[in-house]
Design a protein around this motif. Structure first.
Motif, PDB file in Angstrom:
ATOM      1  N   LEU A   1       5.995   2.314  -4.599  1.00  0.00           N
ATOM      2  CA  LEU A   1       4.994   1.279  -4.868  1.00  0.00           C
ATOM      3  C   LEU A   1       5.546   0.251  -5.844  1.00  0.00           C
TER       4      LEU A   1
ATOM      5  N   GLU B   1       2.168  -5.035 -11.684  1.00  0.00           N
ATOM      6  CA  GLU B   1       1.639  -3.679 -11.565  1.00  0.00           C
ATOM      7  C   GLU B   1       0.206  -3.650 -12.092  1.00  0.00           C
TER       8      GLU B   1
ATOM      9  N   HIS C   1       5.960   8.272  -3.985  1.00  0.00           N
ATOM     10  CA  HIS C   1       5.090   7.159  -3.592  1.00  0.00           C
ATOM     11  C   HIS C   1       4.909   6.165  -4.741  1.00  0.00           C
TER      12      HIS C   1
ATOM     13  N   GLN D   1      -4.153   0.427  -2.211  1.00  0.00           N
ATOM     14  CA  GLN D   1      -3.723  -0.937  -1.883  1.00  0.00           C
ATOM     15  C   GLN D   1      -3.753  -1.796  -3.138  1.00  0.00           C
TER      16      GLN D   1
ATOM     17  N   TYR E   1       0.833  -1.205   0.000  1.00  0.00           N
ATOM     18  CA  TYR E   1       0.000   0.000   0.000  1.00  0.00           C
ATOM     19  C   TYR E   1       0.863   1.247   0.000  1.00  0.00           C
ATOM     20  N   GLU E   2       0.221   2.360  -0.276  1.00  0.00           N
ATOM     21  CA  GLU E   2       0.823   3.678  -0.178  1.00  0.00           C
ATOM     22  C   GLU E   2      -0.241   4.650   0.325  1.00  0.00           C
TER      23      GLU E   2
ATOM     24  N   SER F   1       8.051  -1.986  -4.120  1.00  0.00           N
ATOM     25  CA  SER F   1       7.404  -2.986  -3.268  1.00  0.00           C
ATOM     26  C   SER F   1       6.829  -4.119  -4.099  1.00  0.00           C
TER      27      SER F   1
END
Length: 286
Positions: free
Chosen positions: A53, A64, A49, A92, A33-34, A56
């Protein structure tokens, strides 16, 4: 007012939004999440961010859900639809669902799930908490070892927040092998004799977007920075302390485990870094 949320390609009233009970984010916390702040109706540090993302997702070998450009459009659309002047956009991404529960990952052609929603937070920048300063307790850090990946595995940080609340404090700093890692939802710092001390980046802490910006600001202000391990006892003997996060920006700390720092009020360096960060980030907001 009912919020409009975004779920897998659709903008929906929040009470009509749904996701599969077999989604791995729900079953396995197999999700990242971000959280992006909104000030003046614009997004703060969106680029950072978005980059984190992707990192992560890559670290977890997760697909993606869309392009960065599409993600920006969704953020902006939700801010507009929900009339957010100051607040947050929560994003999320999960590994999705293949219709059943299994420890093994689903097939590679299983689409990820993506959910976004807003939170309206009037007065986010002019926070009374920042003027008062936070009281911190220390707790043992028992999280998994890849804290640099921003996953939704937030049970222990939530428990840490509640541990602090139960004793009349605001937050907790986690300690591993005698050294502070980070706060439950923020990066941790103290200031001694004008030197800012914070833990260096590694897999043990989140690579904070606000952390990066604030350290740059501190360098430009010719403040000395030491990125090293530190103990609770060192922080307790500091002149001041603070935390950084996307939702609280720079938050002064005035007490750690019952020990008052300095005069028991937000310190000058934390206050100044908060002012500069808010000014610069709002000018660069998109």
């Amino acid at each position: 007012m009912t919020r409009t949320v975004y779920v897998n390609g659709e903008y929906l009233p929040e009470n009509e939004a749904s996701i599969s009970i077999f989604d791995r984010g729900f079953l396995m916390a197999d999700a990242v999440y971000e959280v992006t702040s909104v000030l003046g109706g614009k997004l703060i540090d969106f680029e950072g961010h978005a980059v984190r993302l992707k990192r992560s997702l890559d670290e977890l070998d997760m697909a993606e859900p869309c392009t960065k450009e599409a993600l920006l459009e969704i953020h902006r659309k939700l801010v507009e639809l929900n009339e957010i002047d100051e607040g947050l956009v929560y994003l999320q991404v999960t590994r999705g669902s293949d219709g059943d529960r299994d420890f093994a990952f689903p097939s590679e052609d299983t689409p990820p799930s993506i959910v976004l929603f807003t939170q309206n937070k009037p007065g986010l920048a002019d926070s009374p908490a920042a003027k008062k300063g936070a009281k911190i307790i220390s707790i043992e850090d028992i999280r998994w070892g890849r804290r640099d990946i921003k996953t939704v595995q937030l049970l222990y940080p939530s428990m840490g927040k509640m541990m602090a609340k139960k004793v009349g404090c605001d937050d907790a700093w986690m300690v591993e092998d005698g050294y502070v890692t980070e706060g439950t939802s923020n990066n941790a710092y103290f200031v001694k004799d004008g030197v800012i001390v914070t833990r260096p980046l590694s897999t043990e802490i989140l690579h904070g977007i606000t952390r990066k910006a604030v350290l740059r600001i501190a360098e430009e202000a010719q403040l000395k920075i030491e990125e090293r391990l530190f103990t609770i006892e060192e922080a307790q003997s500091a002149d001041e302390a603070f935390t950084t996060s996307a939702s609280a920006f720079v938050m002064p700390v005035v007490e750690i485990d019952g020990v008052t720092l300095g005069e028991g009020v937000p310190g000058p360096i934390a206050k100044r870094l908060r002012e500069i960060y808010l000014d610069e980030s709002q000018k660069a907001a998109i």
